[in-house]
Design a protein around this motif. Structure first.
Motif, mmCIF file in Angstrom:
data_model
loop_
_atom_site.group_PDB
_atom_site.id
_atom_site.type_symbol
_atom_site.label_atom_id
_atom_site.label_comp_id
_atom_site.label_asym_id
_atom_site.label_seq_id
_atom_site.Cartn_x
_atom_site.Cartn_y
_atom_site.Cartn_z
ATOM 1 N N GLU A 15 0.839 -1.208 0.000
ATOM 2 C CA GLU A 15 0.000 0.000 0.000
ATOM 3 C C GLU A 15 0.875 1.261 0.000
ATOM 4 O OE1 GLU A 15 -2.677 0.039 3.392
ATOM 5 O OE2 GLU A 15 -2.638 2.231 3.418
ATOM 6 N N PHE A 16 1.938 1.237 0.822
ATOM 7 C CA PHE A 16 2.733 2.463 0.968
ATOM 8 C C PHE A 16 3.628 2.705 -0.249
ATOM 9 C CE2 PHE A 16 1.402 1.129 5.142
ATOM 10 C CZ PHE A 16 0.702 2.268 5.522
ATOM 11 N N ASP A 17 4.130 1.589 -0.825
ATOM 12 C CA ASP A 17 4.911 1.736 -2.067
ATOM 13 C C ASP A 17 4.017 2.299 -3.173
ATOM 14 O OD1 ASP A 17 7.094 0.709 -0.820
ATOM 15 O OD2 ASP A 17 6.771 -1.362 -1.529
ATOM 16 N N VAL A 74 1.600 14.951 0.952
ATOM 17 C CA VAL A 74 1.423 13.525 1.247
ATOM 18 C C VAL A 74 2.517 13.026 2.188
ATOM 19 C CG1 VAL A 74 1.538 11.209 0.198
ATOM 20 C CG2 VAL A 74 0.271 13.046 -0.950
ATOM 21 N N GLY A 75 2.153 12.203 3.190
ATOM 22 C CA GLY A 75 3.160 11.520 3.997
ATOM 23 C C GLY A 75 2.950 11.624 5.486
ATOM 24 N N ASP A 76 2.306 12.675 5.962
ATOM 25 C CA ASP A 76 2.070 12.792 7.407
ATOM 26 C C ASP A 76 0.608 12.432 7.689
ATOM 27 O OD1 ASP A 76 2.323 13.526 10.146
ATOM 28 O OD2 ASP A 76 3.911 14.940 9.584
ATOM 29 N N ASP A 77 0.182 12.577 8.939
ATOM 30 C CA ASP A 77 -1.203 12.241 9.267
ATOM 31 C C ASP A 77 -2.183 13.216 8.624
ATOM 32 O OD1 ASP A 77 -0.866 9.927 10.921
ATOM 33 O OD2 ASP A 77 0.167 11.268 12.310
ATOM 34 N N CYS A 78 -1.780 14.450 8.498
ATOM 35 C CA CYS A 78 -2.602 15.449 7.814
ATOM 36 C C CYS A 78 -1.713 16.227 6.855
ATOM 37 C CB CYS A 78 -3.182 16.467 8.806
ATOM 38 S SG CYS A 78 -4.394 15.824 9.932
ATOM 39 N N ILE A 85 -2.603 16.496 -2.066
ATOM 40 C CA ILE A 85 -1.957 16.726 -0.771
ATOM 41 C C ILE A 85 -2.162 15.581 0.206
ATOM 42 C CG2 ILE A 85 -1.973 19.259 -0.943
ATOM 43 C CD1 ILE A 85 -4.536 19.200 0.804
ATOM 44 N N GLY A 86 -2.953 14.555 -0.169
ATOM 45 C CA GLY A 86 -3.141 13.436 0.752
ATOM 46 C C GLY A 86 -4.272 12.560 0.288
ATOM 47 N N GLY A 87 -4.636 11.601 1.141
ATOM 48 C CA GLY A 87 -5.732 10.725 0.747
ATOM 49 C C GLY A 87 -5.781 9.483 1.587
ATOM 50 N N ASP A 88 -6.399 8.469 1.071
ATOM 51 C CA ASP A 88 -6.497 7.189 1.749
ATOM 52 C C ASP A 88 -6.600 6.111 0.681
ATOM 53 O OD1 ASP A 88 -6.507 5.681 4.051
ATOM 54 O OD2 ASP A 88 -8.684 5.695 4.249
ATOM 55 N N THR A 89 -6.023 4.937 0.960
ATOM 56 C CA THR A 89 -6.052 3.855 -0.025
ATOM 57 C C THR A 89 -6.488 2.588 0.680
ATOM 58 O OG1 THR A 89 -4.181 4.917 -1.119
ATOM 59 C CG2 THR A 89 -4.671 2.662 -1.763
ATOM 60 N N THR A 90 -7.557 1.986 0.183
ATOM 61 C CA THR A 90 -8.027 0.738 0.804
ATOM 62 C C THR A 90 -8.367 -0.288 -0.262
ATOM 63 O OG1 THR A 90 -10.423 1.061 0.793
ATOM 64 C CG2 THR A 90 -9.238 2.166 2.544
#
Ligand code: ADP
Ligand code: MG
Length: 317
Positions: free
Chosen positions: A4-6, A23-27, A115-120
């Motif tokens: 997931e992280f790769d 991208v990369g921190d909690d927020c 700037i960010g997101g979520d992957t599931t």
């Protein structure tokens, strides 16, 4: 198979440009400019509902961001950044590569960064939340239309719906006509520049995602107004003009997915509207006017009423 992280690093992480932290921190962190407000909007695209599962991933990446940019356009906001929540049935690298390239090509065009997101893991589902900026109190809202405003639309309407009709029901549409219509369905153009240039001109605006008459009704409801529109004044593409007249009417009045703007402006701003539109190379057309009397009236050019019983798209209707 990559993790997931790769996956995030490879396809979605890029060096921040204007974001304080990407991208990369909690927020992620955004620092709004003095005197600006942040406009925020989310749009979810679900496989099988908003797009066919086998849609070209490059175009899907474009469209996922385009529909969100279109919401910023409708408020007159300038894009800053977006988050991407992605549910994927599998890790398919060619798909991810094309999807991210389509998305980033459009993002670059509008200097709007991821700037960010979520992957599931799950059914294919793409949810983008977008952030834009706008000088305080300059947003073009739905609830600010005034009586006797002109009602305008940008571009041409109906192409996307007509193309979809063909894909769903295999109509007798000529293949060349379909080829001319289809890009409007797959790669809509967000009217960002137009929205920004209408900031001090339009009283109200929205983007047409579910169909003109249903979307216009949102402005009318929010502003406690009615309106008269002339469907024959609604601009159509050359390709749409080749289609069956009944389909033209249904597509222009109730077809979503064109992502053009519908806006109202006072009559004394007609020149200003035309100048603003010309400055961003977009055609705009007056199709009617708002009124104190509630309800939406559809008239022929000779003033006789049009019977029309179709409604705009509603996911739960
Ligand atoms: P957390 O568990 O703290 O919510 P995640 O592990 O979900 O964080 O995500 C790690 C980082 O990667 C976060 O900064 C998040 O914003 C980012 N991220 C996750 N998925 C995506 C994506 N699809 N696109 C962009 N950034 C993403
Ligand atoms: Mg997370």
């Amino acid at each position: 198979m990559i993790s997931e992280f790769d996956l995030i690093d490879k396809y979605f992480k890029r060096k921040p440009i204007s974001a304080t932290l990407g991208v990369g921190d909690d927020c992620a962190l955004l620092t709004p400019k003095m005197g600006t407000q942040i406009a925020i909007s989310s749009d979810m695209l679900v496989s099988g509902i908003h797009f066919f599962a086998d849609t070209d991933p490059y175009q899907l990446g474009h469209k996922s961001l385009a529909v969100n940019l279109s919401d910023l356009a409708a408020m007159g906001a300038k894009p800053i950044g977006f988050t991407l929540a992605l549910s994927l049935p599998e890790i398919n690298e060619p798909w991810l590569k094309a999807f991210s390239e389509g998305m980033f090509a459009l993002a670059n065009q509008f200097h709007c960064e991821l700037i960010g997101g979520d992957t599931t893991h799950g059914p294919l589902n793409i949810c983008i939340t977008i952030f834009g900026e706008i000088p305080i109190d300059h947003a073009i809202r739905r609830d600010r239309a005034m009586p006797n405003d002109d009602i305008w639309v940008s571009g041409t309407l109906g192409d996307a719906r007509c193309a979809l009709e063909h894909l769903l029901h295999n109509t007798t549409l000529d293949l060349n006509v379909f080829k001319a219509l289809e890009p409007r369905l797959l790669k809509p153009t967000p009217r960002i520049e137009l929205g920004i240039s209408l900031r001090n001109i339009a009283h109200s605006a929205l983007d047409i995602s579910d169909g003109l008459i249903g979307d216009l009704q949102h402005i009318l409801d929010a502003s406690h107004l009615g309106a008269t529109i002339y469907p024959d004044e609604v601009p159509k593409s050359d390709a749409l003009l080749q289609c069956d007249f009944n389909l033209q009417r249904i597509a222009t009045l109730t077809g979503g997915d064109d992502y053009e703007l519908c806006f109202t402006a006072p009559q004394n701003k007609r020149d200003a509207v035309l100048k603003a539109a010309a400055s961003c190379d977009v055609l705009v057309k007056r199709i009617g006017y708002t009124q104190k009397e509630l309800g939406l009236r559809l008239l022929n050019l000779d003033g006789t009423p049009i019977e029309f019983n179709h409604t705009s798209f509603d996911h739960f209707a």
